[in-house]
Design a protein around this motif. Structure first.
Motif, PDB file in Angstrom:
ATOM      1  N   ALA A   1     -73.779  41.960 -12.792  1.00 53.75           N
ATOM      2  CA  ALA A   1     -72.722  41.844 -11.782  1.00 53.75           C
ATOM      3  C   ALA A   1     -72.335  40.381 -11.569  1.00 53.75           C
ATOM      4  O   ALA A   1     -71.152  40.052 -11.408  1.00 53.75           O
ATOM      5  CB  ALA A   1     -73.192  42.457 -10.466  1.00 53.75           C
ATOM      6  N   ALA A   2     -73.325  39.478 -11.606  1.00 52.79           N
ATOM      7  CA  ALA A   2     -73.034  38.057 -11.430  1.00 52.79           C
ATOM      8  C   ALA A   2     -72.266  37.508 -12.625  1.00 52.79           C
ATOM      9  O   ALA A   2     -71.403  36.640 -12.470  1.00 52.79           O
ATOM     10  CB  ALA A   2     -74.340  37.279 -11.240  1.00 52.79           C
ATOM     11  N   ILE A   3     -72.563  38.003 -13.826  1.00 53.43           N
ATOM     12  CA  ILE A   3     -71.836  37.565 -15.023  1.00 53.43           C
ATOM     13  C   ILE A   3     -70.370  37.979 -14.926  1.00 53.43           C
ATOM     14  O   ILE A   3     -69.466  37.222 -15.288  1.00 53.43           O
ATOM     15  CB  ILE A   3     -72.504  38.127 -16.299  1.00 53.43           C
ATOM     16  CG1 ILE A   3     -73.816  37.394 -16.562  1.00 53.43           C
ATOM     17  CG2 ILE A   3     -71.585  38.023 -17.507  1.00 53.43           C
ATOM     18  CD1 ILE A   3     -74.641  37.986 -17.678  1.00 53.43           C
ATOM     19  N   ALA A   4     -70.140  39.186 -14.407  1.00 50.89           N
ATOM     20  CA  ALA A   4     -68.762  39.665 -14.274  1.00 50.89           C
ATOM     21  C   ALA A   4     -67.964  38.797 -13.290  1.00 50.89           C
ATOM     22  O   ALA A   4     -66.757  38.618 -13.457  1.00 50.89           O
ATOM     23  CB  ALA A   4     -68.754  41.120 -13.824  1.00 50.89           C
ATOM     24  N   GLY A   5     -68.638  38.219 -12.300  1.00 48.86           N
ATOM     25  CA  GLY A   5     -67.936  37.410 -11.310  1.00 48.86           C
ATOM     26  C   GLY A   5     -68.172  35.917 -11.467  1.00 48.86           C
ATOM     27  O   GLY A   5     -67.957  35.168 -10.516  1.00 48.86           O
ATOM     28  N   ALA A   6     -68.663  35.478 -12.632  1.00 46.44           N
ATOM     29  CA  ALA A   6     -68.960  34.050 -12.830  1.00 46.44           C
ATOM     30  C   ALA A   6     -67.677  33.228 -12.827  1.00 46.44           C
ATOM     31  O   ALA A   6     -66.658  33.626 -13.395  1.00 46.44           O
ATOM     32  CB  ALA A   6     -69.714  33.856 -14.140  1.00 46.44           C
ATOM     33  N   ASP A   7     -67.719  32.056 -12.174  1.00 47.87           N
ATOM     34  CA  ASP A   7     -66.558  31.173 -12.063  1.00 47.87           C
ATOM     35  C   ASP A   7     -66.511  30.116 -13.153  1.00 47.87           C
ATOM     36  O   ASP A   7     -65.438  29.764 -13.626  1.00 47.87           O
ATOM     37  CB  ASP A   7     -66.550  30.486 -10.688  1.00 47.87           C
ATOM     38  CG  ASP A   7     -66.343  31.486  -9.564  1.00 47.87           C
ATOM     39  OD1 ASP A   7     -65.731  32.541  -9.824  1.00 47.87           O
ATOM     40  OD2 ASP A   7     -66.807  31.213  -8.441  1.00 47.87           O
ATOM     41  N   SER A   8     -67.669  29.608 -13.553  1.00 41.03           N
ATOM     42  CA  SER A   8     -67.675  28.514 -14.527  1.00 41.03           C
ATOM     43  C   SER A   8     -68.404  28.926 -15.797  1.00 41.03           C
ATOM     44  O   SER A   8     -69.206  29.869 -15.808  1.00 41.03           O
ATOM     45  CB  SER A   8     -68.342  27.277 -13.926  1.00 41.03           C
ATOM     46  OG  SER A   8     -69.716  27.529 -13.710  1.00 41.03           O
ATOM     47  N   LEU A   9     -68.145  28.182 -16.842  1.00 42.07           N
ATOM     48  CA  LEU A   9     -68.764  28.448 -18.135  1.00 42.07           C
ATOM     49  C   LEU A   9     -70.261  28.125 -18.099  1.00 42.07           C
ATOM     50  O   LEU A   9     -71.072  28.832 -18.706  1.00 42.07           O
ATOM     51  CB  LEU A   9     -68.063  27.634 -19.223  1.00 42.07           C
ATOM     52  CG  LEU A   9     -68.437  27.947 -20.662  1.00 42.07           C
ATOM     53  CD1 LEU A   9     -68.166  29.409 -20.964  1.00 42.07           C
ATOM     54  CD2 LEU A   9     -67.670  27.064 -21.626  1.00 42.07           C
ATOM     55  N   GLU A  10     -70.655  27.079 -17.370  1.00 41.16           N
ATOM     56  CA  GLU A  10     -72.061  26.708 -17.267  1.00 41.16           C
ATOM     57  C   GLU A  10     -72.849  27.807 -16.560  1.00 41.16           C
ATOM     58  O   GLU A  10     -73.962  28.164 -16.967  1.00 41.16           O
ATOM     59  CB  GLU A  10     -72.230  25.375 -16.517  1.00 41.16           C
ATOM     60  CG  GLU A  10     -71.688  24.167 -17.242  1.00 41.16           C
ATOM     61  CD  GLU A  10     -70.185  24.002 -17.035  1.00 41.16           C
ATOM     62  OE1 GLU A  10     -69.628  24.526 -16.036  1.00 41.16           O
ATOM     63  OE2 GLU A  10     -69.556  23.367 -17.895  1.00 41.16           O
ATOM     64  N   GLU A  11     -72.288  28.328 -15.476  1.00 42.86           N
ATOM     65  CA  GLU A  11     -72.940  29.410 -14.748  1.00 42.86           C
ATOM     66  C   GLU A  11     -73.051  30.653 -15.622  1.00 42.86           C
ATOM     67  O   GLU A  11     -74.078  31.323 -15.627  1.00 42.86           O
ATOM     68  CB  GLU A  11     -72.161  29.724 -13.464  1.00 42.86           C
ATOM     69  CG  GLU A  11     -72.802  30.794 -12.622  1.00 42.86           C
ATOM     70  CD  GLU A  11     -71.990  31.137 -11.386  1.00 42.86           C
ATOM     71  OE1 GLU A  11     -72.473  31.981 -10.614  1.00 42.86           O
ATOM     72  OE2 GLU A  11     -70.890  30.592 -11.204  1.00 42.86           O
ATOM     73  N   LEU A  12     -72.022  30.950 -16.388  1.00 42.07           N
ATOM     74  CA  LEU A  12     -72.036  32.096 -17.291  1.00 42.07           C
ATOM     75  C   LEU A  12     -73.119  31.944 -18.359  1.00 42.07           C
ATOM     76  O   LEU A  12     -73.861  32.897 -18.635  1.00 42.07           O
ATOM     77  CB  LEU A  12     -70.658  32.258 -17.941  1.00 42.07           C
ATOM     78  CG  LEU A  12     -70.474  33.473 -18.840  1.00 42.07           C
ATOM     79  CD1 LEU A  12     -70.617  34.753 -18.044  1.00 42.07           C
ATOM     80  CD2 LEU A  12     -69.112  33.420 -19.513  1.00 42.07           C
ATOM     81  N   ASP A  13     -73.253  30.752 -18.936  1.00 44.30           N
ATOM     82  CA  ASP A  13     -74.292  30.505 -19.938  1.00 44.30           C
ATOM     83  C   ASP A  13     -75.690  30.660 -19.346  1.00 44.30           C
ATOM     84  O   ASP A  13     -76.581  31.243 -19.968  1.00 44.30           O
ATOM     85  CB  ASP A  13     -74.133  29.102 -20.537  1.00 44.30           C
ATOM     86  CG  ASP A  13     -72.927  28.995 -21.455  1.00 44.30           C
ATOM     87  OD1 ASP A  13     -72.462  30.047 -21.942  1.00 44.30           O
ATOM     88  OD2 ASP A  13     -72.452  27.858 -21.675  1.00 44.30           O
TER      89      ASP A  13
END
Length: 142
Positions: free
Chosen positions: A117-129
């Motif tokens: 769920a957090a990946i679906a709502g990630a704002d930045s590329l660093e957070e997604l990685d």
């Protein structure tokens, strides 16, 4: 009328001799003992399926209650059923109780769901990685 006792099988000398002769022929084959010894050695040195890291290899059946989780004790003229003191009613012994292992697995699955769920709502590329790396670490290898 007389009582009939147990019937004993009758064996004639020719059938027993033939049986013994076939057994002698089987075990007298050249190299028979060496083959059996080699098969036993291979069986003893063959790697086991569980490598010790397996969760089931650390769990043993409780000998006090025979994996039932309870024991029966006599008290005066009654038989009381009590929770096993050795395994605390789990029926198994090991480093982790099955209920604890299930709770850990449930927590891991819940964390995976939260990460997705957090990946679906990630704002930045660093957070997604970072979230994807944590998700890969939690997911079992298939």
């Amino acid at each position: 009328c007389g009582e009939v006792g147990p019937v004993m099988p009758t064996m004639d000398a020719t059938s027993t001799d033939a049986d013994y002769d076939s057994l002698r022929a089987k075990y007298a084959q050249p190299g028979y003992r060496e083959r059996i010894a080699e098969e036993l050695a291979q069986h003893k040195t063959a790697p086991q399926k569980s490598e010790g890291g397996d969760a089931l290899s650390r769990i043993r059946i409780c000998g006090a209650c025979q994996a039932m989780g309870y024991v029966k004790r006599e008290y005066n003229f009654r038989v009381l059923t009590e929770q096993c003191e050795e395994c605390q009613g789990e029926g198994l012994l090991g480093t982790k109780k099955p209920s604890e292992a299930l709770a850990e697995d449930h927590a891991r699955r819940q964390r995976i769901t939260d990460l997705e769920a957090a990946i679906a709502g990630a704002d930045s590329l660093e957070e997604l990685d970072r979230l994807e790396a944590e998700l890969k670490a939690l997911q079992p290898e298939t």
